[in-house]
Design an enzyme around this catalytic site. Sequence first.
Site, PDB file in Angstrom:
ATOM      1  N   VAL A 134      67.198  45.085   4.415  1.00  0.00           N
ATOM      2  CA  VAL A 134      66.689  45.416   3.080  1.00  0.00           C
ATOM      3  C   VAL A 134      65.167  45.509   3.108  1.00  0.00           C
ATOM      4  O   VAL A 134      64.516  45.407   2.075  1.00  0.00           O
ATOM      5  CB  VAL A 134      67.148  44.382   2.024  1.00  0.00           C
ATOM      6  CG1 VAL A 134      68.638  44.509   1.752  1.00  0.00           C
ATOM      7  CG2 VAL A 134      66.802  42.954   2.481  1.00  0.00           C
ATOM      8  N   ARG A 136      62.688  47.887   5.697  1.00  0.00           N
ATOM      9  CA  ARG A 136      62.423  49.312   5.890  1.00  0.00           C
ATOM     10  C   ARG A 136      63.256  49.801   7.065  1.00  0.00           C
ATOM     11  O   ARG A 136      63.492  49.065   8.027  1.00  0.00           O
ATOM     12  CB  ARG A 136      60.929  49.569   6.149  1.00  0.00           C
ATOM     13  CG  ARG A 136      60.039  49.379   4.937  1.00  0.00           C
ATOM     14  CD  ARG A 136      60.324  50.442   3.876  1.00  0.00           C
ATOM     15  NE  ARG A 136      59.426  50.336   2.725  1.00  0.00           N
ATOM     16  CZ  ARG A 136      59.705  49.663   1.622  1.00  0.00           C
ATOM     17  NH1 ARG A 136      60.851  48.995   1.550  1.00  0.00           N
ATOM     18  NH2 ARG A 136      58.855  49.634   0.626  1.00  0.00           N
ATOM     19  N   ASP A 160      70.425  49.127   3.335  1.00  0.00           N
ATOM     20  CA  ASP A 160      69.894  49.780   2.139  1.00  0.00           C
ATOM     21  C   ASP A 160      68.795  50.751   2.530  1.00  0.00           C
ATOM     22  O   ASP A 160      68.396  51.584   1.726  1.00  0.00           O
ATOM     23  CB  ASP A 160      69.348  48.746   1.152  1.00  0.00           C
ATOM     24  CG  ASP A 160      68.935  49.379  -0.179  1.00  0.00           C
ATOM     25  OD1 ASP A 160      69.759  50.108  -0.761  1.00  0.00           O
ATOM     26  OD2 ASP A 160      67.791  49.151  -0.611  1.00  0.00           O
ATOM     27  N   GLU A 165      65.218  58.560   6.749  1.00  0.00           N
ATOM     28  CA  GLU A 165      65.796  58.418   5.413  1.00  0.00           C
ATOM     29  C   GLU A 165      65.541  59.688   4.617  1.00  0.00           C
ATOM     30  O   GLU A 165      64.376  60.078   4.466  1.00  0.00           O
ATOM     31  CB  GLU A 165      65.142  57.224   4.713  1.00  0.00           C
ATOM     32  CG  GLU A 165      65.885  56.706   3.504  1.00  0.00           C
ATOM     33  CD  GLU A 165      65.295  55.391   3.012  1.00  0.00           C
ATOM     34  OE1 GLU A 165      64.649  55.409   1.940  1.00  0.00           O
ATOM     35  OE2 GLU A 165      65.474  54.369   3.692  1.00  0.00           O
ATOM     36  N   HIS A 184      68.825  53.188  -0.555  1.00  0.00           N
ATOM     37  CA  HIS A 184      67.544  52.560  -0.886  1.00  0.00           C
ATOM     38  C   HIS A 184      67.444  52.230  -2.381  1.00  0.00           C
ATOM     39  O   HIS A 184      66.510  52.643  -3.067  1.00  0.00           O
ATOM     40  CB  HIS A 184      66.386  53.468  -0.466  1.00  0.00           C
ATOM     41  CG  HIS A 184      65.124  52.707  -0.186  1.00  0.00           C
ATOM     42  ND1 HIS A 184      64.183  53.132   0.712  1.00  0.00           N
ATOM     43  CD2 HIS A 184      64.640  51.543  -0.700  1.00  0.00           C
ATOM     44  CE1 HIS A 184      63.169  52.282   0.750  1.00  0.00           C
ATOM     45  NE2 HIS A 184      63.426  51.306  -0.100  1.00  0.00           N
TER      46      HIS A 184
END
Length: 244
Positions: A134, A136, A160, A165, A184
């Site tokens: 949780v 990066r 997450d 990304e 995220h």
Amino acid sequence: MALLFGLIRSMRVFHLQQQRREFVRRPTGDFHGKTVGILGLGGNGITIAKALRPMAGRIIGTDLFDETLREFRKAQPDSAIGCIDEIHPPWATDEVLARSEVIVVALPLTPDTSGYLDSDRLRKAKPGAWIVNVGRGQLVNHDALVESLQSGQLAGAALDVTEPEPLPVSSPLWEMDNVIISPHVGAQSSRRVPSTVNLVIANLGRWRQGQPLLNLVDKQLGFPRPEHRLAEEDIRSFVESAPI
């Protein structure tokens, strides 16, 4: 909490069964009594530790300011930091990984932490551990994570954040039954905007009066030092006194 418990209780597997309208009882994991290792005991890491304390067997963690946090814990044993059993420096990360059945990655992204969990480090994790990121996505090497999951070194992963990304559709992580991915959204909350506005307002008032700012970020580090992080009661006051 949703990612962690969903992972341990095999909710992805059961969700797929639900889509097929299958009612099949399958084994699940159990969090109770597990040793939790938290990498990064900043605001997020400490809050996670407090939430897990009633069910965890032992909570250990690492932080760049380990000595300062240990002094805080000694001075304020009833505070949130007091619920952490052991606080270690970053160089003890391999030891923490080897002892942890649940690994929570809550580090800030800096030049020192980019790619922090690579193949060598993940191979030192306790066999069968679950990992939750949780922080990066760049903190965990993508290929190394896939390798660890495929080999069984890790029992599962809840992410997450990913690198890159959004996660490419070609990534094997999408198809793994022991992986849960969310886009995220870990920080989303109905209270986020009001509490953020209140913090800005409070800091504006402090700035005009020449007072020290709250939650001051060290620009060299990229995150607040322990003495500048908001206390739990301060956060609650921002939420409860929201002007909007």
